[in-house]
Design a protein around this motif. Structure first.
Motif, PDB file in Angstrom:
ATOM      1  N   ALA A   9       0.844  -1.193   0.000  1.00  0.00           N
ATOM      2  CA  ALA A   9       0.000   0.000   0.000  1.00  0.00           C
ATOM      3  C   ALA A   9       0.876   1.238   0.000  1.00  0.00           C
ATOM      4  CB  ALA A   9      -0.922   0.007   1.216  1.00  0.00           C
ATOM      5  N   ILE A  10       0.338   2.266  -0.629  1.00  0.00           N
ATOM      6  CA  ILE A  10       1.029   3.557  -0.643  1.00  0.00           C
ATOM      7  C   ILE A  10       0.067   4.636  -0.169  1.00  0.00           C
ATOM      8  CG2 ILE A  10       2.548   2.911  -2.553  1.00  0.00           C
ATOM      9  CD1 ILE A  10       0.637   5.173  -4.061  1.00  0.00           C
ATOM     10  N   ASP A  11       0.629   5.728   0.296  1.00  0.00           N
ATOM     11  CA  ASP A  11      -0.113   6.941   0.598  1.00  0.00           C
ATOM     12  C   ASP A  11       0.908   8.066   0.641  1.00  0.00           C
ATOM     13  OD1 ASP A  11      -3.158   7.353   2.137  1.00  0.00           O
ATOM     14  OD2 ASP A  11      -1.788   9.046   1.974  1.00  0.00           O
ATOM     15  N   THR A  12       0.449   9.275   0.389  1.00  0.00           N
ATOM     16  CA  THR A  12       1.346  10.428   0.493  1.00  0.00           C
ATOM     17  C   THR A  12       1.495  10.866   1.945  1.00  0.00           C
ATOM     18  OG1 THR A  12      -0.485  11.933   0.057  1.00  0.00           O
ATOM     19  CG2 THR A  12       0.860  11.275  -1.831  1.00  0.00           C
ATOM     20  N   SER A  13       0.612  10.407   2.818  1.00  0.00           N
ATOM     21  CA  SER A  13       0.583  10.824   4.218  1.00  0.00           C
ATOM     22  C   SER A  13       1.203   9.771   5.126  1.00  0.00           C
ATOM     23  CB  SER A  13      -0.878  11.070   4.631  1.00  0.00           C
ATOM     24  OG  SER A  13      -0.998  11.112   6.039  1.00  0.00           O
ATOM     25  N   THR A  14       2.211  10.164   5.900  1.00  0.00           N
ATOM     26  CA  THR A  14       2.815   9.245   6.860  1.00  0.00           C
ATOM     27  C   THR A  14       1.814   8.873   7.954  1.00  0.00           C
ATOM     28  OG1 THR A  14       3.772  11.100   8.072  1.00  0.00           O
ATOM     29  CG2 THR A  14       5.181  10.006   6.463  1.00  0.00           C
ATOM     30  N   GLU A  15       0.931   9.816   8.309  1.00  0.00           N
ATOM     31  CA  GLU A  15      -0.075   9.533   9.332  1.00  0.00           C
ATOM     32  C   GLU A  15      -1.042   8.445   8.853  1.00  0.00           C
ATOM     33  OE1 GLU A  15       0.462  12.727   8.196  1.00  0.00           O
ATOM     34  OE2 GLU A  15       1.643  13.464   9.875  1.00  0.00           O
ATOM     35  N   MET A  16      -1.483   8.521   7.613  1.00  0.00           N
ATOM     36  CA  MET A  16      -2.390   7.513   7.072  1.00  0.00           C
ATOM     37  C   MET A  16      -1.695   6.151   6.964  1.00  0.00           C
ATOM     38  SD  MET A  16      -5.330   8.822   6.871  1.00  0.00           S
ATOM     39  CE  MET A  16      -6.198   7.554   5.986  1.00  0.00           C
ATOM     40  N   LEU A  17      -0.422   6.155   6.616  1.00  0.00           N
ATOM     41  CA  LEU A  17       0.325   4.897   6.559  1.00  0.00           C
ATOM     42  C   LEU A  17       0.429   4.257   7.940  1.00  0.00           C
ATOM     43  CD1 LEU A  17       3.118   5.899   4.048  1.00  0.00           C
ATOM     44  CD2 LEU A  17       1.319   4.203   3.671  1.00  0.00           C
ATOM     45  N   ALA A  18       0.654   5.066   8.970  1.00  0.00           N
ATOM     46  CA  ALA A  18       0.731   4.537  10.341  1.00  0.00           C
ATOM     47  C   ALA A  18      -0.616   3.939  10.754  1.00  0.00           C
ATOM     48  CB  ALA A  18       1.157   5.640  11.310  1.00  0.00           C
ATOM     49  N   GLN A  19      -1.712   4.623  10.420  1.00  0.00           N
ATOM     50  CA  GLN A  19      -3.044   4.097  10.739  1.00  0.00           C
ATOM     51  C   GLN A  19      -3.300   2.789   9.989  1.00  0.00           C
ATOM     52  OE1 GLN A  19      -6.332   6.857  10.409  1.00  0.00           O
ATOM     53  NE2 GLN A  19      -5.106   8.533  11.255  1.00  0.00           N
ATOM     54  N   ALA A  20      -2.955   2.772   8.705  1.00  0.00           N
ATOM     55  CA  ALA A  20      -3.162   1.571   7.894  1.00  0.00           C
ATOM     56  C   ALA A  20      -2.358   0.402   8.452  1.00  0.00           C
ATOM     57  CB  ALA A  20      -2.778   1.835   6.440  1.00  0.00           C
ATOM     58  N   LEU A  33       4.247  -1.122   3.364  1.00  0.00           N
ATOM     59  CA  LEU A  33       3.732   0.231   3.182  1.00  0.00           C
ATOM     60  C   LEU A  33       4.868   1.178   2.833  1.00  0.00           C
ATOM     61  CD1 LEU A  33       1.442   0.349   6.344  1.00  0.00           C
ATOM     62  CD2 LEU A  33       0.845  -0.393   4.043  1.00  0.00           C
ATOM     63  N   GLN A  34       4.572   2.106   1.930  1.00  0.00           N
ATOM     64  CA  GLN A  34       5.559   3.133   1.629  1.00  0.00           C
ATOM     65  C   GLN A  34       4.891   4.431   1.222  1.00  0.00           C
ATOM     66  OE1 GLN A  34       8.289   2.439  -1.740  1.00  0.00           O
ATOM     67  NE2 GLN A  34       7.190   0.552  -2.120  1.00  0.00           N
ATOM     68  N   GLN A  35       5.592   5.510   1.544  1.00  0.00           N
ATOM     69  CA  GLN A  35       5.096   6.828   1.181  1.00  0.00           C
ATOM     70  C   GLN A  35       5.411   7.040  -0.298  1.00  0.00           C
ATOM     71  OE1 GLN A  35       6.642   9.994   3.598  1.00  0.00           O
ATOM     72  NE2 GLN A  35       5.013  11.395   2.986  1.00  0.00           N
ATOM     73  N   ALA A  36       4.358   7.266  -1.081  1.00  0.00           N
ATOM     74  CA  ALA A  36       4.524   7.444  -2.520  1.00  0.00           C
ATOM     75  C   ALA A  36       3.264   8.101  -3.082  1.00  0.00           C
ATOM     76  CB  ALA A  36       4.774   6.101  -3.202  1.00  0.00           C
ATOM     77  N   ASP A  37       3.341   8.461  -4.355  1.00  0.00           N
ATOM     78  CA  ASP A  37       2.251   9.127  -5.051  1.00  0.00           C
ATOM     79  C   ASP A  37       1.675   8.180  -6.103  1.00  0.00           C
ATOM     80  OD1 ASP A  37       0.688  10.792  -6.754  1.00  0.00           O
ATOM     81  OD2 ASP A  37       1.943  12.509  -6.271  1.00  0.00           O
ATOM     82  N   VAL A  38       0.370   8.103  -6.183  1.00  0.00           N
ATOM     83  CA  VAL A  38      -0.294   7.229  -7.149  1.00  0.00           C
ATOM     84  C   VAL A  38       0.010   7.633  -8.595  1.00  0.00           C
ATOM     85  CG1 VAL A  38      -2.471   8.510  -7.228  1.00  0.00           C
ATOM     86  CG2 VAL A  38      -2.480   6.039  -7.626  1.00  0.00           C
ATOM     87  N   LEU A  39       0.461   8.849  -8.805  1.00  0.00           N
ATOM     88  CA  LEU A  39       0.809   9.291 -10.157  1.00  0.00           C
ATOM     89  C   LEU A  39       2.174   8.785 -10.604  1.00  0.00           C
ATOM     90  CD1 LEU A  39      -0.535  12.956  -9.978  1.00  0.00           C
ATOM     91  CD2 LEU A  39      -1.623  10.948 -11.013  1.00  0.00           C
ATOM     92  N   SER A  40       2.928   8.199  -9.671  1.00  0.00           N
ATOM     93  CA  SER A  40       4.245   7.638  -9.987  1.00  0.00           C
ATOM     94  C   SER A  40       4.509   6.480  -9.028  1.00  0.00           C
ATOM     95  CB  SER A  40       5.322   8.722  -9.848  1.00  0.00           C
ATOM     96  OG  SER A  40       6.583   8.195 -10.161  1.00  0.00           O
ATOM     97  N   LEU A  41       3.874   5.355  -9.301  1.00  0.00           N
ATOM     98  CA  LEU A  41       3.963   4.206  -8.404  1.00  0.00           C
ATOM     99  C   LEU A  41       5.370   3.615  -8.393  1.00  0.00           C
ATOM    100  CD1 LEU A  41       0.545   2.535  -9.261  1.00  0.00           C
ATOM    101  CD2 LEU A  41       1.153   3.795  -7.178  1.00  0.00           C
ATOM    102  N   PRO A  42       5.896   3.287  -7.204  1.00  0.00           N
ATOM    103  CA  PRO A  42       7.267   2.792  -7.079  1.00  0.00           C
ATOM    104  C   PRO A  42       7.388   1.283  -7.291  1.00  0.00           C
ATOM    105  CG  PRO A  42       6.313   3.058  -4.913  1.00  0.00           C
ATOM    106  CD  PRO A  42       5.268   3.528  -5.907  1.00  0.00           C
ATOM    107  N   TYR A  43       6.702   0.774  -8.312  1.00  0.00           N
ATOM    108  CA  TYR A  43       6.708  -0.653  -8.591  1.00  0.00           C
ATOM    109  C   TYR A  43       7.027  -0.897 -10.064  1.00  0.00           C
ATOM    110  CZ  TYR A  43       4.070  -0.531  -4.227  1.00  0.00           C
ATOM    111  OH  TYR A  43       3.668  -0.291  -2.941  1.00  0.00           O
ATOM    112  N   LYS A  44       7.553  -2.080 -10.340  1.00  0.00           N
ATOM    113  CA  LYS A  44       7.846  -2.464 -11.721  1.00  0.00           C
ATOM    114  C   LYS A  44       6.551  -2.722 -12.481  1.00  0.00           C
ATOM    115  CE  LYS A  44      12.202  -4.697 -10.550  1.00  0.00           C
ATOM    116  NZ  LYS A  44      12.948  -5.959 -10.495  1.00  0.00           N
ATOM    117  N   ASP A  45       6.627  -2.655 -13.796  1.00  0.00           N
ATOM    118  CA  ASP A  45       5.489  -2.999 -14.648  1.00  0.00           C
ATOM    119  C   ASP A  45       5.016  -4.411 -14.321  1.00  0.00           C
ATOM    120  OD1 ASP A  45       6.092  -0.584 -15.868  1.00  0.00           O
ATOM    121  OD2 ASP A  45       6.641  -1.453 -17.794  1.00  0.00           O
TER     122      ASP A  45
END
Length: 143
Positions: A9-20, A33-45
């Motif tokens: 899972a990703i989120d731009t918010s560290t607080e939301m990641l902690a809750q998740a 979990l990692q802090q990231a943006d859905v417009l540039s997912l940190p995963y391979k194709d």
């Protein structure tokens, strides 16, 4: 039979990641979990069998770009699930509070088809006294 399930899972918010993390661990899951943006997912194709976003697209200035990223990381034959705020009285309240926008079923279907997805479906989602406030969409990446 397939092996264990990995949850990422990703989120731009560290607080939301902690809750998740707390909620998922309480449910017996060990999420990645990692802090990231859905417009540039940190995963391979083609990394995932299932990709899901709940009440994310309506917050973005370019939701189709986010959907394209989600499809990029989806394996052939994989499924994408989306839940979005729909036009309604409750949806209007959400839009005012969080400056989002509502997505009609026709728009969601068009986005999924434009993303080259198949087996597109949707269902309105009832949220208690708020009524039909959201719509769930699903589609599959062709093989």
């Amino acid at each position: 039979m397939k092996g264990p399930v990995d949850f990422h899972a990703i989120d731009t918010s560290t607080e939301m990641l902690a809750q998740a993390k707390s909620v998922m661990q309480h449910a017996g899951l060990d999420p990645h979990l990692q802090q990231a943006d859905v417009l540039s997912l940190p995963y391979k194709d083609q990394s995932f069998d299932v990709v899901m976003a709940a009440h994310v697209l309506e917050h973005l200035p370019d939701p189709q770009r986010a959907l394209a990223e989600m499809v990029r990381v989806l394996k052939p034959g994989g499924t994408v699930f989306l839940c979005v705020t729909r036009p309604s009285l409750f949806g209007a309240l959400i839009q005012l509070l969080w400056r989002t926008w509502a997505i009609t079923e026709q728009e969601g279907i068009a986005w999924l088809h434009a993303s080259q997805l198949v087996d597109v479906g949707y269902q309105p989602v009832r949220l208690g006294s708020a009524g039909l406030a959201s719509t769930a969409f699903w589609a599959r990446r062709s093989r």
